[in-house]
Design a protein around this motif. Structure first.
Motif, PDB file in Angstrom:
ATOM      1  N   PHE A 188       0.809  -1.206   0.000  1.00  8.21           N
ATOM      2  CA  PHE A 188       0.000   0.000   0.000  1.00  8.21           C
ATOM      3  C   PHE A 188       0.853   1.272   0.000  1.00  8.21           C
ATOM      4  N   HIS A 189       2.138   1.121  -0.195  1.00  4.27           N
ATOM      5  CA  HIS A 189       3.041   2.282  -0.209  1.00  4.27           C
ATOM      6  C   HIS A 189       2.559   3.280  -1.264  1.00  4.27           C
ATOM      7  N   PRO A 190       2.442   4.551  -0.902  1.00  4.39           N
ATOM      8  CA  PRO A 190       1.883   5.541  -1.837  1.00  4.39           C
ATOM      9  C   PRO A 190       2.587   5.595  -3.185  1.00  4.39           C
ATOM     10  N   ALA A 191       3.903   5.395  -3.196  1.00  8.43           N
ATOM     11  CA  ALA A 191       4.654   5.525  -4.447  1.00  8.43           C
ATOM     12  C   ALA A 191       4.162   4.545  -5.505  1.00  8.43           C
ATOM     13  N   ILE A 192       3.784   3.344  -5.068  1.00  8.23           N
ATOM     14  CA  ILE A 192       3.298   2.334  -6.021  1.00  8.23           C
ATOM     15  C   ILE A 192       2.072   2.853  -6.755  1.00  8.23           C
ATOM     16  N   HIS A 193       1.152   3.410  -6.033  1.00  8.51           N
ATOM     17  CA  HIS A 193      -0.145   3.774  -6.592  1.00  8.51           C
ATOM     18  C   HIS A 193      -0.085   5.102  -7.343  1.00  8.51           C
ATOM     19  N   GLU A 194       0.756   6.008  -6.867  1.00  3.85           N
ATOM     20  CA  GLU A 194       0.963   7.247  -7.601  1.00  3.85           C
ATOM     21  C   GLU A 194       1.660   6.975  -8.930  1.00  3.85           C
ATOM     22  N   ALA A 195       2.471   5.923  -8.969  1.00  2.00           N
ATOM     23  CA  ALA A 195       3.167   5.569 -10.209  1.00  2.00           C
ATOM     24  C   ALA A 195       2.190   5.115 -11.296  1.00  2.00           C
ATOM     25  N   ARG A 196       1.053   4.590 -10.873  1.00  2.28           N
ATOM     26  CA  ARG A 196       0.065   4.186 -11.869  1.00  2.28           C
ATOM     27  C   ARG A 196      -0.862   5.340 -12.230  1.00  2.28           C
ATOM     28  N   GLY A 197      -1.302   6.098 -11.218  1.00  2.00           N
ATOM     29  CA  GLY A 197      -1.996   7.339 -11.520  1.00  2.00           C
ATOM     30  C   GLY A 197      -3.502   7.373 -11.356  1.00  2.00           C
ATOM     31  N   TYR A 198      -4.127   6.255 -10.977  1.00  2.00           N
ATOM     32  CA  TYR A 198      -5.576   6.293 -10.780  1.00  2.00           C
ATOM     33  C   TYR A 198      -5.889   6.860  -9.400  1.00  2.00           C
ATOM     34  N   PRO A 199      -6.607   7.971  -9.324  1.00  2.00           N
ATOM     35  CA  PRO A 199      -6.886   8.583  -8.017  1.00  2.00           C
ATOM     36  C   PRO A 199      -7.608   7.640  -7.064  1.00  2.00           C
ATOM     37  N   GLU A 200      -8.545   6.857  -7.569  1.00  2.00           N
ATOM     38  CA  GLU A 200      -9.314   5.950  -6.708  1.00  2.00           C
ATOM     39  C   GLU A 200      -8.412   4.879  -6.100  1.00  2.00           C
ATOM     40  N   GLN A 201      -7.472   4.376  -6.877  1.00  2.00           N
ATOM     41  CA  GLN A 201      -6.518   3.389  -6.373  1.00  2.00           C
ATOM     42  C   GLN A 201      -5.635   4.004  -5.292  1.00  2.00           C
ATOM     43  N   VAL A 202      -5.167   5.220  -5.540  1.00  2.00           N
ATOM     44  CA  VAL A 202      -4.352   5.928  -4.553  1.00  2.00           C
ATOM     45  C   VAL A 202      -5.133   6.100  -3.248  1.00  2.00           C
ATOM     46  N   ASP A 203      -6.397   6.459  -3.376  1.00  2.00           N
ATOM     47  CA  ASP A 203      -7.228   6.710  -2.189  1.00  2.00           C
ATOM     48  C   ASP A 203      -7.462   5.432  -1.382  1.00  2.00           C
ATOM     49  N   VAL A 204      -7.719   4.311  -2.073  1.00  2.00           N
ATOM     50  CA  VAL A 204      -7.927   3.053  -1.349  1.00  2.00           C
ATOM     51  C   VAL A 204      -6.669   2.668  -0.581  1.00  2.00           C
ATOM     52  N   ALA A 205      -5.508   2.773  -1.224  1.00  2.00           N
ATOM     53  CA  ALA A 205      -4.249   2.433  -0.545  1.00  2.00           C
ATOM     54  C   ALA A 205      -4.045   3.310   0.687  1.00  2.00           C
ATOM     55  N   LYS A 206      -4.339   4.580   0.545  1.00  2.00           N
ATOM     56  CA  LYS A 206      -4.189   5.505   1.674  1.00  2.00           C
ATOM     57  C   LYS A 206      -5.119   5.116   2.818  1.00  2.00           C
ATOM     58  N   ARG A 207      -6.367   4.778   2.474  1.00  2.00           N
ATOM     59  CA  ARG A 207      -7.326   4.392   3.523  1.00  2.00           C
ATOM     60  C   ARG A 207      -6.929   3.078   4.181  1.00  2.00           C
ATOM     61  N   MET A 208      -6.387   2.148   3.422  1.00  2.00           N
ATOM     62  CA  MET A 208      -5.955   0.874   4.005  1.00  2.00           C
ATOM     63  C   MET A 208      -4.820   1.091   5.001  1.00  2.00           C
ATOM     64  N   LEU A 209      -3.864   1.932   4.633  1.00  2.00           N
ATOM     65  CA  LEU A 209      -2.771   2.232   5.565  1.00  2.00           C
ATOM     66  C   LEU A 209      -3.298   2.927   6.819  1.00  2.00           C
ATOM     67  N   ASP A 210      -4.276   3.799   6.635  1.00  2.00           N
ATOM     68  CA  ASP A 210      -4.866   4.494   7.769  1.00  2.00           C
ATOM     69  C   ASP A 210      -5.589   3.510   8.694  1.00  2.00           C
ATOM     70  N   LEU A 211      -6.342   2.590   8.110  1.00  2.00           N
ATOM     71  CA  LEU A 211      -7.063   1.591   8.907  1.00  2.00           C
ATOM     72  C   LEU A 211      -6.108   0.709   9.701  1.00  2.00           C
ATOM     73  N   LEU A 212      -4.950   0.408   9.115  1.00  2.00           N
ATOM     74  CA  LEU A 212      -4.019  -0.555   9.715  1.00  2.00           C
ATOM     75  C   LEU A 212      -2.902   0.111  10.523  1.00  2.00           C
ATOM     76  N   GLU A 213      -2.962   1.413  10.650  1.00  2.00           N
ATOM     77  CA  GLU A 213      -1.907   2.118  11.388  1.00  2.00           C
ATOM     78  C   GLU A 213      -1.829   1.624  12.836  1.00  2.00           C
ATOM     79  N   GLY A 214      -0.650   1.273  13.253  1.00  2.00           N
ATOM     80  CA  GLY A 214      -0.426   0.818  14.624  1.00  2.00           C
ATOM     81  C   GLY A 214      -0.686  -0.660  14.853  1.00  2.00           C
ATOM     82  N   SER A 215      -1.060  -1.389  13.827  1.00  2.00           N
ATOM     83  CA  SER A 215      -1.329  -2.817  14.006  1.00  2.00           C
ATOM     84  C   SER A 215      -0.045  -3.581  14.297  1.00  2.00           C
ATOM     85  N   GLN A 216      -0.137  -4.495  15.262  1.00  2.00           N
ATOM     86  CA  GLN A 216       0.988  -5.388  15.561  1.00  2.00           C
ATOM     87  C   GLN A 216       0.815  -6.748  14.883  1.00  2.00           C
TER      88      GLN A 216
END
Length: 496
Positions: A235-263
């Protein structure tokens, strides 16, 4: 209060009218346009000008002239003859949406209907009077004739309305409210039924539920990732920005946000180098479904404010043009596209369910999440149910819009079948919600085994919400009530 103008209704306003029972009012400038349009119709009748639907028959009968004395009877016959829908009734919420949308379209002032008819529609909305409308029988051009005829029947004191779970005669409702049924004047019957409001109303409900489901699919997938020690590097932002679809970028960002702090999640190389596609490609697949949703939203908001009847009256009656705005092709395509986009959320969810239950794939969780493998089957057949629903979706996802059957003596020789597409989309949405409910139950169980204290803060919040309606699998039980409970929880999210 929401002021209806005929051109400014958006999905948020419509959602408030549907689910929060917001009161509607009729814009004064819109009513002035309506009045001018009505005067034009009355002038046409007086001058005995030949205009389709005012003093002619309909469809193949368009070359049959109607005497001025018969113009009222013409409209009544139209409504009664076209009210031939069959099958189960549309849900009451869809009926309410149809009334809003037909009212809004008529407020544009191109239809020649009296403002008294529109005021009755507003009264119906503000007093929760909703027609009973059969789901089947529309070709999607000339609009949704049969469904809208059943809607119009209620104005006439015929047909039925919803009262709780019961269907009661419309005549009884008007007596209760001390109102007389509407008597239709020239062109008004045609103005009421020539339009795409059945497919659009169902389409709006579909969109609102599908948008909510797409959001839910992300936190459910995030819980699955924790149960499977998923790799967040994907879900690293660089991967999704490299492709360029805004919706894909947004999903990756939300997934990282949901999983922040997970052990419970991992990084590449910690347990394995990369995850399977159903985990690694969540942004790409879910993001593509968000692209579909954005397309559907755009088309719905145009159609919600569109003049879709025939003929249309311009220039104070100097220009009356027969056209085909009732043709449902834009919404037919949108609904078929929506079917595919939501079916894919179920497809990828079912693959994640398989990874949660398969002992070869679930990173050390018990086989089939069973508390006693062998003696107890655990979630084994939950995956079967999900697979069945996904398979059914593939059949329902066949596009309705590629079919057409000529009607009205071949005068109406190409139709959209958009209402069929909208109805099938609703079935796919419900099936997908059940698949995601199954994934949520399996992910809940997996996270409970791993230890909820190690979850991310945001996924743990969702975990706790689930615990209010279901428990993790700790012993074999009848799982249908669990699926229903989660499905209803997810559906409720779409109305908030």
């Amino acid at each position: 209060m929401i002021n209806l103008t005929g051109s400014t209704l958006n999905l948020e306003q419509l959602k408030a009218i549907l689910y929060q029972a917001s009161v509607v009012s009729l814009d004064e400038k819109a009513l002035e346009r309506v009045h001018k349009s009505r005067l034009a119709v009355e002038k046409i009748v007086r001058e005995d000008r030949t205009v389709y639907g005012i003093n002619t028959g309909f469809g193949k009968f368009s070359d049959v002239s109607i005497d001025e004395k018969d113009t009222k009877a013409l409209q009544l016959h139209l409504i009664r003859s076209h009210a031939c829908g069959v099958g189960d009734a549309f849900p009451e919420i869809v009926s309410r949406a149809m009334v809003v949308l037909r009212l809004n379209a008529l407020l544009k002032g191109f239809s020649g209907i009296r403002k008294e008819v529109l005021e009755r529609f507003a009264y119906m909305l503000n007093h929760q009077i909703h027609p009973v409308i059969p789901q089947q029988g529309s070709l999607g051009a000339s609009g949704d004739l049969a469904p809208l005829a059943h809607l119009a029947l209620v104005l006439l004191g015929e047909g039925f309305v919803w009262q709780g779970d019961e269907h009661v005669p419309a005549s009884d409702i008007w007596k209760k409210h001390k109102l007389e049924p509407i008597v239709l004047e020239a062109k008004e019957g045609l103005a009421l039924i020539n339009g795409t409001q059945a497919m659009t109303a169902q389409g709006v409900i579909n969109y609102l539920e599908a948008e909510s489901l797409a959001i839910d699919s992300e936190w459910i997938a995030a819980m699955t990732m924790e149960a499977l020690h998923g790799i967040t590097d994907a879900f690293h932002p660089a991967i999704h920005e490299a492709r360029g679809y805004p919706e894909q970028v947004d999903v990756a960002k939300r997934m990282l946000d949901l999983l922040e702090g997970s052990q419970l999640t991992t990084v590449q190389g910690e347990k394995r180098v990369q995850d399977a596609y159903s985990i690694r490609c969540i942004p790409q697949v879910h993001g593509a479904s968000w692209q579909v949703l954005n397309y559907v939203k755009e088309k719905l908001e145009i159609e919600m404010n569109a003049a879709t009847d025939n003929p249309l009256i311009f220039d104070d009656g100097d220009t009356v043009v027969s056209g085909g705005n009732f043709h449902g092709q834009p919404i037919a395509f949108a609904m078929d596209f929506l079917k595919i986009g939501i079916a894919e959320l179920a497809n990828i969810s079912e693959r994640r369910i398989e990874r949660l239950v398969n002992p070869q794939l679930n990173e050390g969780l018990p086989p089939f999440l069973s508390p006693e493998p062998g003696l107890q089957s655990g979630a084994m057949i939950l995956q079967y149910s999900a697979a069945s629903l996904v398979s059914e979706n593939k059949t329902l996802a066949h596009p309705a819009s590629v079919d057409s059957i000529p009607s009205s003596g071949n005068q109406e020789d190409h139709v959209s079948m958009g209402t069929i597409g909208a109805r099938h989309a609703q079935s796919i949405i419900k099936n997908t919600r059940n698949v995601l409910a199954i994934e949520a139950l399996c992910a809940l169980t997996g996270c409970a085994i791993r230890g909820k204290e190690s979850m991310a803060a945001k996924t743990r919040t969702q975990f706790e919400k689930l615990l209010k309606v279901v428990a993790p699998i700790e012993e074999d039980r009848i799982f249908t009530p669990d699926i229903v409970a989660i499905e209803q929880l997810l559906k409720k999210n779409s109305t908030n």
